[in-house]
Design an enzyme around this catalytic site. Sequence first.
Site, PDB file in Angstrom:
ATOM      1  N   TYR A   1     -12.550  11.180 -19.705  1.00  0.00           N
ATOM      2  CA  TYR A   1     -12.720  11.086 -18.249  1.00  0.00           C
ATOM      3  C   TYR A   1     -14.093  11.609 -17.880  1.00  0.00           C
ATOM      4  O   TYR A   1     -14.389  12.793 -18.081  1.00  0.00           O
ATOM      5  CB  TYR A   1     -11.616  11.928 -17.593  1.00  0.00           C
ATOM      6  CG  TYR A   1     -11.555  11.844 -16.085  1.00  0.00           C
ATOM      7  CD1 TYR A   1     -10.609  11.043 -15.450  1.00  0.00           C
ATOM      8  CD2 TYR A   1     -12.418  12.584 -15.289  1.00  0.00           C
ATOM      9  CE1 TYR A   1     -10.545  10.977 -14.065  1.00  0.00           C
ATOM     10  CE2 TYR A   1     -12.357  12.521 -13.905  1.00  0.00           C
ATOM     11  CZ  TYR A   1     -11.413  11.723 -13.300  1.00  0.00           C
ATOM     12  OH  TYR A   1     -11.336  11.653 -11.932  1.00  0.00           O
TER      13      TYR A   1
ATOM     14  N   SER B   1      -6.238   4.409  -4.323  1.00  0.00           N
ATOM     15  CA  SER B   1      -6.788   3.571  -5.394  1.00  0.00           C
ATOM     16  C   SER B   1      -8.285   3.805  -5.555  1.00  0.00           C
ATOM     17  O   SER B   1      -9.010   3.903  -4.564  1.00  0.00           O
ATOM     18  CB  SER B   1      -6.554   2.097  -5.042  1.00  0.00           C
ATOM     19  OG  SER B   1      -7.452   1.289  -5.776  1.00  0.00           O
TER      20      SER B   1
ATOM     21  N   ARG C   1       0.601   2.826 -13.382  1.00  0.00           N
ATOM     22  CA  ARG C   1       0.798   3.573 -14.638  1.00  0.00           C
ATOM     23  C   ARG C   1       0.009   4.881 -14.615  1.00  0.00           C
ATOM     24  O   ARG C   1      -0.822   5.159 -15.492  1.00  0.00           O
ATOM     25  CB  ARG C   1       0.353   2.737 -15.846  1.00  0.00           C
ATOM     26  CG  ARG C   1       0.976   1.390 -15.963  1.00  0.00           C
ATOM     27  CD  ARG C   1       0.577   0.722 -17.251  1.00  0.00           C
ATOM     28  NE  ARG C   1       1.477   1.137 -18.293  1.00  0.00           N
ATOM     29  CZ  ARG C   1       2.460   0.392 -18.794  1.00  0.00           C
ATOM     30  NH1 ARG C   1       2.654  -0.835 -18.348  1.00  0.00           N
ATOM     31  NH2 ARG C   1       3.239   0.851 -19.723  1.00  0.00           N
TER      32      ARG C   1
ATOM     33  N   SER D   1      -1.061   8.946 -14.531  1.00  0.00           N
ATOM     34  CA  SER D   1      -0.906  10.101 -15.412  1.00  0.00           C
ATOM     35  C   SER D   1      -1.154  11.381 -14.615  1.00  0.00           C
ATOM     36  O   SER D   1      -2.194  11.502 -13.967  1.00  0.00           O
ATOM     37  CB  SER D   1      -1.968  10.027 -16.511  1.00  0.00           C
ATOM     38  OG  SER D   1      -1.391  10.100 -17.768  1.00  0.00           O
TER      39      SER D   1
ATOM     40  N   CYS E   1       0.855  -1.190   0.000  1.00  0.00           N
ATOM     41  CA  CYS E   1       0.000   0.000   0.000  1.00  0.00           C
ATOM     42  C   CYS E   1       0.890   1.239   0.000  1.00  0.00           C
ATOM     43  O   CYS E   1       1.903   1.278   0.698  1.00  0.00           O
ATOM     44  CB  CYS E   1      -0.877  -0.034   1.259  1.00  0.00           C
ATOM     45  SG  CYS E   1      -1.847   1.441   1.538  1.00  0.00           S
ATOM     46  N   GLY E   2       0.519   2.227  -0.811  1.00  0.00           N
ATOM     47  CA  GLY E   2       1.274   3.482  -0.836  1.00  0.00           C
ATOM     48  C   GLY E   2       0.449   4.565  -0.160  1.00  0.00           C
ATOM     49  O   GLY E   2       0.442   4.709   1.056  1.00  0.00           O
TER      50      GLY E   2
ATOM     51  N   ARG F   1     -16.050  16.518  -2.845  1.00  0.00           N
ATOM     52  CA  ARG F   1     -16.743  15.220  -2.728  1.00  0.00           C
ATOM     53  C   ARG F   1     -17.231  14.978  -1.303  1.00  0.00           C
ATOM     54  O   ARG F   1     -18.260  14.354  -1.091  1.00  0.00           O
ATOM     55  CB  ARG F   1     -15.803  14.084  -3.137  1.00  0.00           C
ATOM     56  CG  ARG F   1     -15.568  14.088  -4.607  1.00  0.00           C
ATOM     57  CD  ARG F   1     -14.751  12.912  -5.039  1.00  0.00           C
ATOM     58  NE  ARG F   1     -14.279  13.176  -6.387  1.00  0.00           N
ATOM     59  CZ  ARG F   1     -13.668  12.303  -7.138  1.00  0.00           C
ATOM     60  NH1 ARG F   1     -13.443  11.100  -6.683  1.00  0.00           N
ATOM     61  NH2 ARG F   1     -13.281  12.627  -8.351  1.00  0.00           N
TER      62      ARG F   1
HETATM   63  C1  LIG Z   1      -9.709  11.969  -6.069  1.00  0.00           C
HETATM   64  C2  LIG Z   1      -8.773  11.119  -6.856  1.00  0.00           C
HETATM   65  C3  LIG Z   1      -8.187  11.626  -7.988  1.00  0.00           C
HETATM   66  C4  LIG Z   1      -7.310  10.827  -8.739  1.00  0.00           C
HETATM   67  N1  LIG Z   1      -6.694  11.386  -9.815  1.00  0.00           N
HETATM   68  C5  LIG Z   1      -5.803  10.648 -10.519  1.00  0.00           C
HETATM   69  C6  LIG Z   1      -5.118  11.228 -11.622  1.00  0.00           C
HETATM   70  O1  LIG Z   1      -5.279  12.409 -11.937  1.00  0.00           O
HETATM   71  N2  LIG Z   1      -4.239  10.446 -12.296  1.00  0.00           N
HETATM   72  C7  LIG Z   1      -3.996   9.152 -11.921  1.00  0.00           C
HETATM   73  O2  LIG Z   1      -3.163   8.508 -12.537  1.00  0.00           O
HETATM   74  N3  LIG Z   1      -4.660   8.581 -10.902  1.00  0.00           N
HETATM   75  C8  LIG Z   1      -5.529   9.287 -10.178  1.00  0.00           C
HETATM   76  N4  LIG Z   1      -6.191   8.719  -9.112  1.00  0.00           N
HETATM   77  C9  LIG Z   1      -5.970   7.293  -8.780  1.00  0.00           C
HETATM   78  C10 LIG Z   1      -4.838   7.026  -7.785  1.00  0.00           C
HETATM   79  O3  LIG Z   1      -4.461   8.211  -7.129  1.00  0.00           O
HETATM   80  C11 LIG Z   1      -3.666   6.417  -8.505  1.00  0.00           C
HETATM   81  O4  LIG Z   1      -4.008   5.111  -8.931  1.00  0.00           O
HETATM   82  C12 LIG Z   1      -2.369   6.346  -7.699  1.00  0.00           C
HETATM   83  O5  LIG Z   1      -1.353   6.046  -8.613  1.00  0.00           O
HETATM   84  C13 LIG Z   1      -2.353   5.334  -6.590  1.00  0.00           C
HETATM   85  O6  LIG Z   1      -1.221   5.594  -5.760  1.00  0.00           O
HETATM   86  P1  LIG Z   1      -1.222   5.192  -4.230  1.00  0.00           P
HETATM   87  O7  LIG Z   1       0.129   5.472  -3.690  1.00  0.00           O
HETATM   88  O8  LIG Z   1      -2.343   5.832  -3.533  1.00  0.00           O
HETATM   89  O9  LIG Z   1      -1.450   3.627  -4.334  1.00  0.00           O
HETATM   90  P2  LIG Z   1      -2.373   2.709  -3.437  1.00  0.00           P
HETATM   91  O10 LIG Z   1      -3.779   3.106  -3.586  1.00  0.00           O
HETATM   92  O11 LIG Z   1      -1.827   2.629  -2.077  1.00  0.00           O
HETATM   93  O12 LIG Z   1      -2.143   1.318  -4.178  1.00  0.00           O
HETATM   94  C14 LIG Z   1      -2.560   1.110  -5.485  1.00  0.00           C
HETATM   95  C15 LIG Z   1      -1.997  -0.215  -5.988  1.00  0.00           C
HETATM   96  O13 LIG Z   1      -0.587  -0.128  -6.050  1.00  0.00           O
HETATM   97  C16 LIG Z   1       0.035  -1.110  -5.239  1.00  0.00           C
HETATM   98  N5  LIG Z   1       1.216  -0.472  -4.640  1.00  0.00           N
HETATM   99  C17 LIG Z   1       1.296   0.746  -4.062  1.00  0.00           C
HETATM  100  N6  LIG Z   1       2.564   1.009  -3.725  1.00  0.00           N
HETATM  101  C18 LIG Z   1       3.299  -0.071  -4.107  1.00  0.00           C
HETATM  102  C19 LIG Z   1       4.682  -0.402  -4.035  1.00  0.00           C
HETATM  103  N7  LIG Z   1       5.577   0.439  -3.530  1.00  0.00           N
HETATM  104  N8  LIG Z   1       5.082  -1.602  -4.521  1.00  0.00           N
HETATM  105  C20 LIG Z   1       4.193  -2.454  -5.077  1.00  0.00           C
HETATM  106  N9  LIG Z   1       2.880  -2.194  -5.173  1.00  0.00           N
HETATM  107  C21 LIG Z   1       2.441  -1.011  -4.677  1.00  0.00           C
HETATM  108  C22 LIG Z   1      -1.006  -1.539  -4.241  1.00  0.00           C
HETATM  109  O14 LIG Z   1      -0.818  -2.874  -3.831  1.00  0.00           O
HETATM  110  C23 LIG Z   1      -2.265  -1.398  -5.065  1.00  0.00           C
HETATM  111  O15 LIG Z   1      -2.434  -2.538  -5.833  1.00  0.00           O
HETATM  112  C24 LIG Z   1      -7.057   9.483  -8.343  1.00  0.00           C
HETATM  113  C25 LIG Z   1      -7.653   8.993  -7.183  1.00  0.00           C
HETATM  114  C26 LIG Z   1      -8.497   9.801  -6.438  1.00  0.00           C
HETATM  115  C27 LIG Z   1      -9.091   9.259  -5.184  1.00  0.00           C
END
Ligand SMILES: Cc1cc2nc3c(=O)[nH]c(=O)nc-3n(C[C@H](O)[C@H](O)[C@H](O)COP(=O)(O)OP(=O)(O)OC[C@H]3O[C@@H](n4cnc5c(N)ncnc54)[C@H](O)[C@@H]3O)c2cc1C
Length: 534
Positions: free
Chosen positions: A450, A122, A199, A201, A117-118, A389
């Site tokens: 989107y 998600s 992946r 953006s 988890c980061g 939200r």
């Molecule tokens: C309001 C909102 C707006 C958003 N806008 C965007 C946007 O503009 N662009 C975009 O791309 N996404 C967007 N997202 C989606 C989200 O922020 C992305 O998917 C982001 O990349 C997830 O990062 P995280 O660190 O929160 O990962 P997490 O939610 O913690 O994890 C996501 C996945 O990655 C895996 N993971 C996390 N860290 C690691 C690690 N170090 N090693 C291996 N696996 C790992 C987890 O197991 C899980 O499967 C948005 C989400 C929200 C809620």
Amino acid sequence: MRRWNGWGDESVRATLAPEALAFLREAVGTPQPVPDAELATVCARIPDSRLPPHPLVDTAPEARLRSSLGQSLGDWIALRFGALPRVSDGVAHPTHRAEVRTLLDWAQAVGALVIPCGGATSVVGHLTPEAAEPRPVLTLNLSRMRTMTRLDAEAQLATFEAGVLGPDLEAQLRAKGFTLGHFPQSFEQASLGGWVVTRSSGQQSLRYGRAEHWFAGGTMLAPQAECTIPPLPASSAGPDLREWVLGSEGRLGVLTDVTVRVTKLPEVERFVGVFFPGWEAGVAATRELAQSKLGGLSMLRLANAVETRTTLKLAGHAGAIAWLERVLGWRGCGDGKVLLFVGLTGSASQVRATEREARAVWRTHGGVGTGTVLGQKWAAKRFAGVYLRNALWDAGFMVDTMETAVPWGRTTAMVNAIETAGREALTAMGERCHAYTHLSHVYPTGSSVYSTFVLRVGATAEESRARWQALKAAVTQAIVAQGGTVSHQHGVGRDHAPYLGAEKGAAGLAAIDALIQHADPNGLLASGNLRPVR
Ligand SMILES: Cc1cc2nc3c(=O)[nH]c(=O)nc-3n(C[C@H](O)[C@H](O)[C@H](O)COP(=O)(O)OP(=O)(O)OC[C@H]3O[C@@H](n4cnc5c(N)ncnc54)[C@H](O)[C@@H]3O)c2cc1C
């Protein structure tokens, strides 16, 4: 402190203008706000941990709750109503790579499943254990691994521990005069490792690229191996191992260190708002700009007519907006007008030259530039807007977003299919859905699409969940039917996994399965993301 059942920091309160609420009531009906479940009550319902004790593992219910759900609408429904899915049995916050290895080995030894988890942002169900998973579940939360360990200023390469969150990463780089330039809307809460493995953006991908463009190398700990990918400028030495990491969504290993390609902080940055009389004109101008290769463009974000109207309504400032709309009307931008935000980033001379050339393009398509007032407002609120939200839910409205990408020729058909599917998804339930769309990331060959959906919260968790699931299924099926990608930027998780085959085909799925089997033969990381657990 981070809010446990919504977006962002608890101390930030967003409010909705009365005219915004009236607009949404008109669009989807009068909502009935539902009181939130209390944190203490929800924690009290969490069953005892099934993990044996370990000094690095926290088994307190609140810690487990905070790392077991993300930000999808399904997650919000679970949290706000206190109708939880299964949560993990323990959370570890490793502080360096060796601790990650220790924890992976320990989990393997005690027969636990591991979910990395980061930032837990998600939106596609990545973080929640499957209900049927018989093993105890350990969440590895990397948020304490946040240091920039190396900056090669000459090569413009920076190495970070993977758990660093967006603002912290940018602060460390900016102190040295650099930026990664990755600004997803979730920037405040998302981690670098999460961006790479989903992946991601950022909003200015036109200048800074997507994760696959700036991810130069790093280290991933697989259950039985360690893979370090050197940050070479380019290589023709066979398949690129970075592709093992990108999009792996926690199934192939834990990404602990990430080297990124950074750039010098730009001299100038500004965002200009341009209105067009209608959608077709806006798309034509956006496509021409995306294909122009103008070096100072960092963002092209085109809202359709409904999103333009919604944005102007939700902005408040009714008097100023009415005046603007009157002026735009005189210039040919009436009811069907659409709004394009143009991001300009670079040296002062580059930005000046790009703006001049871009203006010539948008004018050919009937575009009316409004200067930087609207654009700078958008930029100032680019991460704050998400807090709405929370306010919307409190008022009884819930929000979901879905996204895809297609070649230019199919963009308009995709927008129509998605919005129609969204609007009709709830008809059988007697509910309405307000749907609107923008093109957020553009490429010479096509664009991402989107869409945002606003609907009423149901009286119960079950009713709300049924609405969300009907919407999600209808829109995802429309995306697949129109030949779009299952996700342009949010990833697959468990929510999109059933649709992955439509894009990858049987041979593609078999290759992904073989890779998972190779990296993780004992299913230590078998969360169900990407592919179901066998
Ligand atoms: C309001 C909102 C707006 C958003 N806008 C965007 C946007 O503009 N662009 C975009 O791309 N996404 C967007 N997202 C989606 C989200 O922020 C992305 O998917 C982001 O990349 C997830 O990062 P995280 O660190 O929160 O990962 P997490 O939610 O913690 O994890 C996501 C996945 O990655 C895996 N993971 C996390 N860290 C690691 C690690 N170090 N090693 C291996 N696996 C790992 C987890 O197991 C899980 O499967 C948005 C989400 C929200 C809620």
